[in-house]
Design a protein around this motif. Structure first.
Motif, PDB file in Angstrom:
ATOM      1  N   THR A 430      -0.922 -14.353   6.715  1.00  0.00           N
ATOM      2  CA  THR A 430      -2.366 -14.541   6.605  1.00  0.00           C
ATOM      3  C   THR A 430      -3.106 -13.834   7.738  1.00  0.00           C
ATOM      4  O   THR A 430      -4.137 -13.185   7.524  1.00  0.00           O
ATOM      5  CB  THR A 430      -2.722 -16.041   6.594  1.00  0.00           C
ATOM      6  N   VAL A 431      -2.578 -13.955   8.951  1.00  0.00           N
ATOM      7  CA  VAL A 431      -3.199 -13.280  10.099  1.00  0.00           C
ATOM      8  C   VAL A 431      -3.094 -11.763   9.938  1.00  0.00           C
ATOM      9  O   VAL A 431      -4.051 -11.029  10.220  1.00  0.00           O
ATOM     10  CB  VAL A 431      -2.548 -13.738  11.420  1.00  0.00           C
ATOM     11  N   MET A 432      -1.951 -11.272   9.459  1.00  0.00           N
ATOM     12  CA  MET A 432      -1.785  -9.828   9.228  1.00  0.00           C
ATOM     13  C   MET A 432      -2.826  -9.307   8.233  1.00  0.00           C
ATOM     14  O   MET A 432      -3.462  -8.268   8.462  1.00  0.00           O
ATOM     15  CB  MET A 432      -0.381  -9.550   8.687  1.00  0.00           C
ATOM     16  N   GLU A 433      -3.027 -10.022   7.133  1.00  0.00           N
ATOM     17  CA  GLU A 433      -4.022  -9.622   6.142  1.00  0.00           C
ATOM     18  C   GLU A 433      -5.434  -9.611   6.744  1.00  0.00           C
ATOM     19  O   GLU A 433      -6.250  -8.734   6.446  1.00  0.00           O
ATOM     20  CB  GLU A 433      -3.986 -10.600   4.955  1.00  0.00           C
ATOM     21  N   THR A 434      -5.715 -10.584   7.601  1.00  0.00           N
ATOM     22  CA  THR A 434      -7.040 -10.657   8.221  1.00  0.00           C
ATOM     23  C   THR A 434      -7.254  -9.529   9.224  1.00  0.00           C
ATOM     24  O   THR A 434      -8.362  -8.999   9.351  1.00  0.00           O
ATOM     25  CB  THR A 434      -7.237 -12.029   8.893  1.00  0.00           C
ATOM     26  N   ILE A 435      -6.201  -9.145   9.932  1.00  0.00           N
ATOM     27  CA  ILE A 435      -6.288  -7.994  10.841  1.00  0.00           C
ATOM     28  C   ILE A 435      -6.623  -6.731  10.045  1.00  0.00           C
ATOM     29  O   ILE A 435      -7.482  -5.932  10.444  1.00  0.00           O
ATOM     30  CB  ILE A 435      -4.969  -7.808  11.620  1.00  0.00           C
ATOM     31  N   ILE A 436      -5.957  -6.543   8.912  1.00  0.00           N
ATOM     32  CA  ILE A 436      -6.258  -5.397   8.035  1.00  0.00           C
ATOM     33  C   ILE A 436      -7.722  -5.432   7.617  1.00  0.00           C
ATOM     34  O   ILE A 436      -8.426  -4.408   7.642  1.00  0.00           O
ATOM     35  CB  ILE A 436      -5.346  -5.413   6.795  1.00  0.00           C
ATOM     36  N   SER A 437      -8.193  -6.608   7.236  1.00  0.00           N
ATOM     37  CA  SER A 437      -9.564  -6.764   6.776  1.00  0.00           C
ATOM     38  C   SER A 437     -10.579  -6.398   7.856  1.00  0.00           C
ATOM     39  O   SER A 437     -11.468  -5.569   7.646  1.00  0.00           O
ATOM     40  CB  SER A 437      -9.794  -8.213   6.318  1.00  0.00           C
ATOM     41  N   VAL A 438     -10.439  -7.009   9.019  1.00  0.00           N
ATOM     42  CA  VAL A 438     -11.419  -6.812  10.093  1.00  0.00           C
ATOM     43  C   VAL A 438     -11.363  -5.387  10.637  1.00  0.00           C
ATOM     44  O   VAL A 438     -12.401  -4.736  10.844  1.00  0.00           O
ATOM     45  CB  VAL A 438     -11.184  -7.833  11.225  1.00  0.00           C
ATOM     46  N   ALA A 439     -10.139  -4.877  10.863  1.00  0.00           N
ATOM     47  CA  ALA A 439     -10.003  -3.518  11.398  1.00  0.00           C
ATOM     48  C   ALA A 439     -10.472  -2.474  10.388  1.00  0.00           C
ATOM     49  O   ALA A 439     -11.139  -1.496  10.750  1.00  0.00           O
ATOM     50  CB  ALA A 439      -8.549  -3.262  11.798  1.00  0.00           C
ATOM     51  N   GLY A 440     -10.134  -2.676   9.112  1.00  0.00           N
ATOM     52  CA  GLY A 440     -10.565  -1.729   8.076  1.00  0.00           C
ATOM     53  C   GLY A 440     -12.072  -1.685   7.959  1.00  0.00           C
ATOM     54  O   GLY A 440     -12.672  -0.600   7.884  1.00  0.00           O
TER      55      GLY A 440
END
Length: 451
Positions: A430-440
């Protein structure tokens, strides 16, 4: 209507959509159609006009999307069944060595995720993760997170996966720009969410290889796979053709040469339908028939691949209906005029919409398509260029990737295959997906300031 009434109608429509999906478990395709009809009725459209808008929205959207998603599904299935995904991953892990296996895996995931669905690619490659973790005595997350990050980024950002194709079509942007920005933004995002975060979380959570899964026979995996170079070339074919068409089109416009036969040929070959069709037949021959696949086997694989594609196509069509009702009801135009006076940039609104819908109902595809349907009529008043619209697509894809949790099938797939409980899956996947979201989103927003 006043601005407050417009916002209330839109909120009520989204609320109805989420209520049907979450409370009554109604399929997203049906829920989107009902929401669209509700929108037409509430805004006072004649009932006959609502039906015409439904048909127009479905037809205009699917003319392109159904063709591209269908061809893309067959393309991915051939690469999957031929062992192309394993070939890429095994070659890269050998070349990078054990010490840099996490970087090899994020690159492998990044490449494999372009033609193959995330869940399928992960299931194919997970035995290799078990083998690497068993040999190194490191946490399984050290290898799994980089692979998953690479898969998740290109699955959301880079055509010909269905999400960016559908979103780009609904918004009306050239796929070449989406592919270009998807690659430029996606790779650093995958590195951050993959090897960088993977090293951190694997020290916090030590996951052993699940005992319920058999360890792979490495000799069997390595045997009779297509070469790395061949697989990489096949994956690159549609991307190169699409990007060449985009670049040549810009050059031809600047030099007033759009009618030149070379430019027209490049435009023909670089259209997403032709680019994918060419790549698919190359794949069928080079890693299918040439390696012993029978004609019947090719036919069965092609037919099999269209089953999951059908659902995506229908949901995309329903998203097109939602967009059409927003336009035909006049609600989209009024909202756009209202938003034009707002301080919030459209790229920020697009991201926030996708985040809210994604967290609420779980499906990234539904979040992307619904957000695109809402944003499409709003974007008409902003006179955005094709590159700017492509960045809006990336923002929507980023928002639709955020915070995968218990209402997302991907959450349970990762939890099951990595042998994690819910808390561990939330802390890692879940944290990995959120990192992708925010960074993207952050990179898309940054680029939008200069384009």
């Amino acid at each position: 209507m006043s601005n407050i009434e417009l916002i209330l109608i839109l909120v009520a429509s989204i609320g109805l959509l989420l209520f049907m999906i979450l409370r009554f478990k109604i399929q997203a395709f049906l829920a989107l159609l009902v929401t669209s009809i509700f929108l037409g009725l509430v805004t006072g459209m004649p009932m006959g006009s609502i039906i015409n808008s439904v048909l127009e929205g479905m037809g205009s959207t699917l003319g392109f999307v159904a063709t591209v998603v269908g061809i893309g599904a067959i393309f991915g299935q051939i690469l999957d069944s031929s062992g192309g995904a394993e070939s890429l991953a095994l070659y890269l892990t050998k070349r990078f060595g054990k010490d840099k296996a996490d970087y090899a895996l994020v690159i492998a995931g990044f490449l494999v995720g372009i033609p193959i669905f995330l869940d399928v690619a992960f299931i194919i490659l997970v035995p290799m993760l078990y083998a690497l973790a068993k040999k190194s005595n490191k946490s399984l997350l050290y290898f799994a997170i980089p692979l998953l990050a690479g898969l998740a980024v290109t699955h959301a950002f880079v055509p010909p996966t269905p999400g960016p194709i559908a979103t780009a079509e609904i918004i009306g942007v050239d796929l070449g720009w989406v592919a270009l920005f998807g690659l430029i933004i996606g790779f650093p995002v995958a590195i951050l969410a993959g090897p960088v975060f993977g090293k951190f979380i694997s020290k916090k959570i030590h996951i052993e290889v699940p005992r319920t899964f058999d360890m792979p026979d490495e000799n069997k995996i390595v045997k009779d796979l297509p070469s790395f170079g061949l697989v990489l070339t096949i994956i690159a074919v549609p991307l190169v053709l699409i990007l060449t068409n985009t670049v040549s089109g810009l050059w031809a416009t600047a030099h007033d040469m759009k009618e030149h036969w070379v430019i027209q040929l490049l435009a023909f070959l670089g259209h997403p339908i032709m680019a994918l069709l060419i790549a698919t037949f190359i794949a069928i021959y080079a890693i299918g028939i040439k390696r012993g696949f029978t004609k019947d086997a090719i036919l069965q694989l092609s037919t099999k691949s269209l089953a999951p594609a059908g659902l995506i196509i229908l949901i995309t069509g329903a998203g097109g209906v939602f967009k059409q009702l927003l336009i035909d009801s006049g609600l989209g135009v009024q909202l756009a005029e209202s938003m034009a006076n707002s301080a919030m940039p459209p790229i920020v609104l697009a991201y926030l919409l996708a985040v809210i819908i994604r967290i609420s109902q779980g499906s990234a595809t539904v979040a992307m398509i619904t957000s695109a349907g809402i944003m499409s009529p709003l974007l008409m008043s902003f006179s955005l260029s094709q590159p700017q619209l492509a960045l809006v697509v990336i923002a929507i894809a980023s928002g639709a990737t955020t915070a995968s949790h218990v209402n997302d099938s991907g959450f349970w797939l990762v939890s099951k295959y990595l042998g994690m409980n819910e808390k561990q899956t939330l802390q890692s996947w879940t944290v990995m997906e959120t990192i992708i979201s925010v960074a993207g989103f952050g990179l898309a927003l940054l680029l939008s300031l200069f384009i």
